[in-house]
Scaffold this motif. Structure first.
Motif, PDB file in Angstrom:
ATOM      1  N   ALA A  42       0.829  -1.205   0.000  1.00  0.00           N
ATOM      2  CA  ALA A  42       0.000   0.000   0.000  1.00  0.00           C
ATOM      3  C   ALA A  42       0.861   1.252   0.000  1.00  0.00           C
ATOM      4  O   ALA A  42       0.583   2.220  -0.723  1.00  0.00           O
ATOM      5  CB  ALA A  42      -0.918  -0.023   1.224  1.00  0.00           C
ATOM      6  N   ASP A  43       1.921   1.253   0.808  1.00  0.00           N
ATOM      7  CA  ASP A  43       2.792   2.430   0.884  1.00  0.00           C
ATOM      8  C   ASP A  43       3.440   2.717  -0.468  1.00  0.00           C
ATOM      9  O   ASP A  43       3.525   3.869  -0.892  1.00  0.00           O
ATOM     10  CB  ASP A  43       3.875   2.225   1.941  1.00  0.00           C
ATOM     11  N   GLU A  44       3.913   1.666  -1.137  1.00  0.00           N
ATOM     12  CA  GLU A  44       4.574   1.866  -2.431  1.00  0.00           C
ATOM     13  C   GLU A  44       3.614   2.435  -3.468  1.00  0.00           C
ATOM     14  O   GLU A  44       3.950   3.363  -4.217  1.00  0.00           O
ATOM     15  CB  GLU A  44       5.161   0.533  -2.921  1.00  0.00           C
ATOM     16  N   ALA A  49       1.294   7.168  -6.459  1.00  0.00           N
ATOM     17  CA  ALA A  49       0.115   7.998  -6.689  1.00  0.00           C
ATOM     18  C   ALA A  49       0.377   9.446  -6.299  1.00  0.00           C
ATOM     19  O   ALA A  49      -0.028  10.381  -7.014  1.00  0.00           O
ATOM     20  CB  ALA A  49      -1.074   7.447  -5.904  1.00  0.00           C
ATOM     21  N   ALA A  50       1.068   9.653  -5.181  1.00  0.00           N
ATOM     22  CA  ALA A  50       1.375  11.013  -4.733  1.00  0.00           C
ATOM     23  C   ALA A  50       2.321  11.718  -5.709  1.00  0.00           C
ATOM     24  O   ALA A  50       2.170  12.924  -5.970  1.00  0.00           O
ATOM     25  CB  ALA A  50       1.988  10.967  -3.341  1.00  0.00           C
ATOM     26  N   GLU A  51       3.274  10.985  -6.256  1.00  0.00           N
ATOM     27  CA  GLU A  51       4.202  11.597  -7.210  1.00  0.00           C
ATOM     28  C   GLU A  51       3.480  11.995  -8.494  1.00  0.00           C
ATOM     29  O   GLU A  51       3.774  13.037  -9.089  1.00  0.00           O
ATOM     30  CB  GLU A  51       5.351  10.641  -7.515  1.00  0.00           C
ATOM     31  N   ARG A  57      -0.642  15.610 -12.524  1.00  0.00           N
ATOM     32  CA  ARG A  57      -1.294  14.645 -13.406  1.00  0.00           C
ATOM     33  C   ARG A  57      -2.225  13.742 -12.608  1.00  0.00           C
ATOM     34  O   ARG A  57      -2.216  13.744 -11.375  1.00  0.00           O
ATOM     35  CB  ARG A  57      -0.252  13.807 -14.152  1.00  0.00           C
ATOM     36  N   ARG A  58      -3.000  12.987 -13.339  1.00  0.00           N
ATOM     37  CA  ARG A  58      -3.923  12.031 -12.733  1.00  0.00           C
ATOM     38  C   ARG A  58      -3.890  10.742 -13.547  1.00  0.00           C
ATOM     39  O   ARG A  58      -3.573  10.761 -14.747  1.00  0.00           O
ATOM     40  CB  ARG A  58      -5.348  12.594 -12.704  1.00  0.00           C
ATOM     41  N   VAL A  59      -4.218   9.642 -12.898  1.00  0.00           N
ATOM     42  CA  VAL A  59      -4.302   8.363 -13.603  1.00  0.00           C
ATOM     43  C   VAL A  59      -5.618   8.331 -14.373  1.00  0.00           C
ATOM     44  O   VAL A  59      -6.699   8.429 -13.774  1.00  0.00           O
ATOM     45  CB  VAL A  59      -4.229   7.175 -12.620  1.00  0.00           C
TER      46      VAL A  59
END
Length: 262
Positions: A42-44, A49-51, A57-59
């Motif tokens: 989850a952390d990875e 996602a934060a980067e 940008r967004r996914v």
């Protein structure tokens, strides 16, 4: 330096500690991006996602190269964009959801399995991903898993190989297929053609280090030698087996047994 490292124009890769797993991000033309096989903890995933958010940008689209648990993970931090897989890969993900959840939880305690089977099937035989970004070709094959697909980012000449062409893992054929070793050879032929035609200058494996054009050729040759030796019942000399962990040695033994069965 953050988790995501640029490796080619518009392509970034994060490499994670669990089995040297990679996450690939391809930048789109509308502020969006494509994320391939986000993994593992989850952390990875949340760091990636934060980067992406920090880049403004967004996914907007995701892709799962194949329906094994470590390539089926997703988090709310990535948003609710559609995550595609080949038609066969998507069906297999749903059928094997319970097993994938079990394997994930046994491998990484506390792993987020909430979206394990949330995938959208591409049309049968689809050869590209429809999105607002560079052309991404879908190269479906049966070498490693049902519905496995490599992706080719055409303009950047980047091959996202899924669980193939690794510098750390030997070939892992889909032993449930009708012709596992032949299927693997056929996929290697496709990759070799991409290399020979100058369409693939960089390879991103699902596990291991990113490789340049020379390294891509070396890995194709190494995998060919491995498959040939196993098929012919010859001793296998492969650097990836030197000092390998138990699970990889078990996979090698299973490959040898498979070949012996004919």
């Amino acid at each position: 330096m953050g988790a995501l490292v640029p490796v080619a124009g518009g392509v970034l890769v994060a490499t994670h500690s669990f089995c040297t797993t990679t996450t690939t991000v391809v930048l789109g033309s509308d502020g969006g991006c494509l994320i391939v096989d986000p993994a593992v903890t989850a952390d990875e995933i949340d760091v990636v996602a934060a980067e992406i958010a920090t880049m403004g940008r967004r996914v907007t689209v995701g892709f799962s190269t194949h329906p094994h648990w470590d390539h089926m993970l997703w988090r709310d931090s990535l948003g609710d964009a559609p995550r595609y897989a080949t038609a066969l890969g998507a069906r297999t993900a749903v059928e094997h959801q319970a097993g994938n959840v079990m394997h994930a939880q046994n491998s990484v305690p506390g792993v987020d399995v909430s979206a394990m089977a949330r995938v959208t099937a591409l049309e049968e035989g689809a050869t590209t991903i429809a999105w607002a970004g560079p052309k991404v070709e879908v190269i479906e094959h049966r070498a490693h898993a049902p519905g496995h697909a490599a992706l080719l980012v055409s303009d950047a000449n980047v091959l996202i190989a899924g669980d193939m062409l690794s510098d750390t893992e030997i070939p892992l054929p889909d032993r449930m297929g009708e012709r596992p070793l032949d299927d693997y050879d056929a996929a290697l032929d496709v990759f070799a053609e991409l290399l020979d035609s100058g369409r693939a200058d960089l390879v991103i494996p699902g596990h291991g280090a990113v490789g340049d054009q020379v390294e891509l050729g070396r890995r194709i040759a190494a995998d060919r030698r491995y498959i040939a030796a196993v098929r012919e019942g010859q001793p296998v000399e492969d650097q990836r087996l030197v000092g390998a962990e138990g699970w990889l040695l078990q996979e090698h033994a299973a490959n040898v047994a498979l070949a012996a069965e004919g």
